[in-house]
Write a protein that holds these residues in place. Structure first.
Motif, PDB file in Angstrom:
ATOM      1  N   TYR A 134      -0.472  13.620   4.719  1.00 34.69           N
ATOM      2  CA  TYR A 134       0.489  12.820   3.961  1.00 34.69           C
ATOM      3  C   TYR A 134       1.783  12.589   4.745  1.00 34.69           C
ATOM      4  O   TYR A 134       2.283  11.452   4.767  1.00 34.69           O
ATOM      5  CB  TYR A 134       0.785  13.458   2.600  1.00 34.69           C
ATOM      6  CG  TYR A 134       1.715  12.601   1.785  1.00 34.69           C
ATOM      7  CD1 TYR A 134       1.231  11.505   1.092  1.00 34.69           C
ATOM      8  CD2 TYR A 134       3.085  12.864   1.741  1.00 34.69           C
ATOM      9  CE1 TYR A 134       2.071  10.691   0.361  1.00 34.69           C
ATOM     10  CE2 TYR A 134       3.938  12.055   1.020  1.00 34.69           C
ATOM     11  CZ  TYR A 134       3.426  10.968   0.330  1.00 34.69           C
ATOM     12  OH  TYR A 134       4.268  10.164  -0.383  1.00 34.69           O
ATOM     13  N   PRO A 135       2.368  13.627   5.403  1.00 34.30           N
ATOM     14  CA  PRO A 135       3.601  13.365   6.166  1.00 34.30           C
ATOM     15  C   PRO A 135       3.404  12.309   7.263  1.00 34.30           C
ATOM     16  O   PRO A 135       4.286  11.475   7.496  1.00 34.30           O
ATOM     17  CB  PRO A 135       3.956  14.727   6.771  1.00 34.30           C
ATOM     18  CG  PRO A 135       3.336  15.714   5.846  1.00 34.30           C
ATOM     19  CD  PRO A 135       2.063  15.069   5.372  1.00 34.30           C
ATOM     20  N   THR A 136       2.249  12.309   7.907  1.00 36.39           N
ATOM     21  CA  THR A 136       1.958  11.301   8.930  1.00 36.39           C
ATOM     22  C   THR A 136       1.848   9.919   8.293  1.00 36.39           C
ATOM     23  O   THR A 136       2.407   8.945   8.798  1.00 36.39           O
ATOM     24  CB  THR A 136       0.656  11.652   9.679  1.00 36.39           C
ATOM     25  OG1 THR A 136       0.816  12.923  10.311  1.00 36.39           O
ATOM     26  CG2 THR A 136       0.305  10.601  10.708  1.00 36.39           C
ATOM     27  N   ALA A 137       1.147   9.825   7.170  1.00 33.33           N
ATOM     28  CA  ALA A 137       1.004   8.545   6.471  1.00 33.33           C
ATOM     29  C   ALA A 137       2.359   8.038   5.991  1.00 33.33           C
ATOM     30  O   ALA A 137       2.658   6.844   6.085  1.00 33.33           O
ATOM     31  CB  ALA A 137       0.044   8.697   5.295  1.00 33.33           C
ATOM     32  N   TRP A 138       3.209   8.939   5.485  1.00 36.06           N
ATOM     33  CA  TRP A 138       4.543   8.559   5.020  1.00 36.06           C
ATOM     34  C   TRP A 138       5.358   7.978   6.168  1.00 36.06           C
ATOM     35  O   TRP A 138       6.018   6.945   6.028  1.00 36.06           O
ATOM     36  CB  TRP A 138       5.251   9.775   4.422  1.00 36.06           C
ATOM     37  CG  TRP A 138       6.576   9.459   3.810  1.00 36.06           C
ATOM     38  CD1 TRP A 138       6.824   9.098   2.527  1.00 36.06           C
ATOM     39  CD2 TRP A 138       7.848   9.466   4.479  1.00 36.06           C
ATOM     40  NE1 TRP A 138       8.166   8.876   2.352  1.00 36.06           N
ATOM     41  CE2 TRP A 138       8.822   9.091   3.531  1.00 36.06           C
ATOM     42  CE3 TRP A 138       8.252   9.744   5.774  1.00 36.06           C
ATOM     43  CZ2 TRP A 138      10.164   9.007   3.846  1.00 36.06           C
ATOM     44  CZ3 TRP A 138       9.600   9.643   6.093  1.00 36.06           C
ATOM     45  CH2 TRP A 138      10.536   9.279   5.138  1.00 36.06           C
ATOM     46  N   LEU A 139       5.309   8.631   7.334  1.00 33.32           N
ATOM     47  CA  LEU A 139       6.057   8.165   8.503  1.00 33.32           C
ATOM     48  C   LEU A 139       5.549   6.797   8.971  1.00 33.32           C
ATOM     49  O   LEU A 139       6.342   5.885   9.227  1.00 33.32           O
ATOM     50  CB  LEU A 139       5.946   9.187   9.636  1.00 33.32           C
ATOM     51  CG  LEU A 139       6.743   8.878  10.904  1.00 33.32           C
ATOM     52  CD1 LEU A 139       8.227   8.847  10.603  1.00 33.32           C
ATOM     53  CD2 LEU A 139       6.430   9.906  11.973  1.00 33.32           C
ATOM     54  N   ILE A 140       4.242   6.637   9.046  1.00 36.24           N
ATOM     55  CA  ILE A 140       3.657   5.348   9.441  1.00 36.24           C
ATOM     56  C   ILE A 140       4.066   4.264   8.452  1.00 36.24           C
ATOM     57  O   ILE A 140       4.463   3.162   8.837  1.00 36.24           O
ATOM     58  CB  ILE A 140       2.119   5.457   9.548  1.00 36.24           C
ATOM     59  CG1 ILE A 140       1.725   6.344  10.723  1.00 36.24           C
ATOM     60  CG2 ILE A 140       1.490   4.076   9.674  1.00 36.24           C
ATOM     61  CD1 ILE A 140       0.249   6.701  10.755  1.00 36.24           C
ATOM     62  N   MET A 160       0.858  -1.172   0.000  1.00 29.87           N
ATOM     63  CA  MET A 160       0.000   0.000   0.000  1.00 29.87           C
ATOM     64  C   MET A 160       0.902   1.232   0.000  1.00 29.87           C
ATOM     65  O   MET A 160       1.886   1.304   0.727  1.00 29.87           O
ATOM     66  CB  MET A 160      -0.880  -0.037   1.247  1.00 29.87           C
ATOM     67  CG  MET A 160      -1.745   1.174   1.423  1.00 29.87           C
ATOM     68  SD  MET A 160      -2.774   1.129   2.898  1.00 29.87           S
ATOM     69  CE  MET A 160      -4.166   0.230   2.286  1.00 29.87           C
ATOM     70  N   SER A 161       0.565   2.183  -0.807  1.00 32.45           N
ATOM     71  CA  SER A 161       1.343   3.418  -0.887  1.00 32.45           C
ATOM     72  C   SER A 161       1.028   4.336   0.293  1.00 32.45           C
ATOM     73  O   SER A 161       0.009   4.168   0.974  1.00 32.45           O
ATOM     74  CB  SER A 161       1.039   4.140  -2.188  1.00 32.45           C
ATOM     75  OG  SER A 161      -0.280   4.647  -2.159  1.00 32.45           O
ATOM     76  N   SER A 162       1.884   5.313   0.512  1.00 34.66           N
ATOM     77  CA  SER A 162       1.642   6.301   1.567  1.00 34.66           C
ATOM     78  C   SER A 162       0.374   7.095   1.278  1.00 34.66           C
ATOM     79  O   SER A 162      -0.384   7.427   2.188  1.00 34.66           O
ATOM     80  CB  SER A 162       2.831   7.255   1.690  1.00 34.66           C
ATOM     81  OG  SER A 162       3.978   6.566   2.100  1.00 34.66           O
ATOM     82  N   LEU A 163       0.130   7.377  -0.004  1.00 39.63           N
ATOM     83  CA  LEU A 163      -1.064   8.130  -0.377  1.00 39.63           C
ATOM     84  C   LEU A 163      -2.335   7.329  -0.079  1.00 39.63           C
ATOM     85  O   LEU A 163      -3.305   7.870   0.462  1.00 39.63           O
ATOM     86  CB  LEU A 163      -1.007   8.508  -1.862  1.00 39.63           C
ATOM     87  CG  LEU A 163      -2.107   9.432  -2.363  1.00 39.63           C
ATOM     88  CD1 LEU A 163      -2.149  10.739  -1.570  1.00 39.63           C
ATOM     89  CD2 LEU A 163      -1.898   9.715  -3.842  1.00 39.63           C
ATOM     90  N   ALA A 164      -2.314   6.040  -0.388  1.00 39.49           N
ATOM     91  CA  ALA A 164      -3.473   5.194  -0.086  1.00 39.49           C
ATOM     92  C   ALA A 164      -3.665   5.077   1.425  1.00 39.49           C
ATOM     93  O   ALA A 164      -4.795   5.082   1.915  1.00 39.49           O
ATOM     94  CB  ALA A 164      -3.292   3.809  -0.707  1.00 39.49           C
ATOM     95  N   LEU A 165      -2.569   4.976   2.169  1.00 41.83           N
ATOM     96  CA  LEU A 165      -2.641   4.908   3.628  1.00 41.83           C
ATOM     97  C   LEU A 165      -3.221   6.209   4.193  1.00 41.83           C
ATOM     98  O   LEU A 165      -4.037   6.180   5.113  1.00 41.83           O
ATOM     99  CB  LEU A 165      -1.243   4.642   4.197  1.00 41.83           C
ATOM    100  CG  LEU A 165      -1.141   4.286   5.658  1.00 41.83           C
ATOM    101  CD1 LEU A 165      -1.934   3.031   5.982  1.00 41.83           C
ATOM    102  CD2 LEU A 165       0.319   4.087   6.042  1.00 41.83           C
ATOM    103  N   LYS A 166      -2.823   7.348   3.626  1.00 50.74           N
ATOM    104  CA  LYS A 166      -3.365   8.655   4.033  1.00 50.74           C
ATOM    105  C   LYS A 166      -4.881   8.668   3.885  1.00 50.74           C
ATOM    106  O   LYS A 166      -5.603   9.076   4.798  1.00 50.74           O
ATOM    107  CB  LYS A 166      -2.750   9.751   3.167  1.00 50.74           C
ATOM    108  CG  LYS A 166      -3.412  11.112   3.289  1.00 50.74           C
ATOM    109  CD  LYS A 166      -2.932  12.025   2.168  1.00 50.74           C
ATOM    110  CE  LYS A 166      -3.612  13.340   2.128  1.00 50.74           C
ATOM    111  NZ  LYS A 166      -5.031  13.335   1.908  1.00 50.74           N
ATOM    112  N   ARG A 167      -5.349   8.193   2.743  1.00 49.09           N
ATOM    113  CA  ARG A 167      -6.795   8.176   2.492  1.00 49.09           C
ATOM    114  C   ARG A 167      -7.516   7.208   3.426  1.00 49.09           C
ATOM    115  O   ARG A 167      -8.593   7.501   3.928  1.00 49.09           O
ATOM    116  CB  ARG A 167      -7.060   7.783   1.042  1.00 49.09           C
ATOM    117  CG  ARG A 167      -6.591   8.828   0.056  1.00 49.09           C
ATOM    118  CD  ARG A 167      -6.812   8.367  -1.372  1.00 49.09           C
ATOM    119  NE  ARG A 167      -6.281   9.334  -2.312  1.00 49.09           N
ATOM    120  CZ  ARG A 167      -5.694   9.014  -3.454  1.00 49.09           C
ATOM    121  NH1 ARG A 167      -5.560   7.752  -3.811  1.00 49.09           N
ATOM    122  NH2 ARG A 167      -5.241   9.957  -4.241  1.00 49.09           N
TER     123      ARG A 167
END
Length: 92
Positions: free
Chosen positions: A14-20, A1-8
């Motif tokens: 997005y920075p939080t999703a990227w870190l996770i 799963m991409s960071s963008l998909a995780l963000k959604r």
């Protein structure tokens, strides 16, 4: 799963999703280091990646990374563990 998909999915920035995303990938890599392939193992080579517009398709494309894949099988031939290792190139 991409960071963008995780963000959604999580409804975070997005920075939080990227870190996770990166923390999860690191935790998964650390966990996998503890396991060793054993028993019956099958090995094969492959290329990972896609073709760019106008680029060469198929094996040997400059846009693909050659990898070696090893799979540990159970006694009834079901996959148990897998290792993917990038290599600099295959000898032909």
């Amino acid at each position: 799963m991409s960071s963008l998909a995780l963000k959604r999915q999580l409804g975070v920035s997005y920075p939080t999703a990227w870190l996770i995303h990166h923390k999860l990938m690191q935790a998964m890599a650390n966990r996998e280091e503890r396991y060793v392939l054993d028993g019956r193992i099958q090995v094969d080579d492959a290329y990972l990646g896609g073709e760019r517009a106008g680029g060469k398709a198929g094996r040997g494309s400059e846009n693909k990374v050659p990898i070696v894949v090893a799979v540990s099988l159970t006694e009834d031939d079901h996959p148990l563990r897998v290792r993917l290792t990038p290599v600099s190139g295959f000898i032909r």
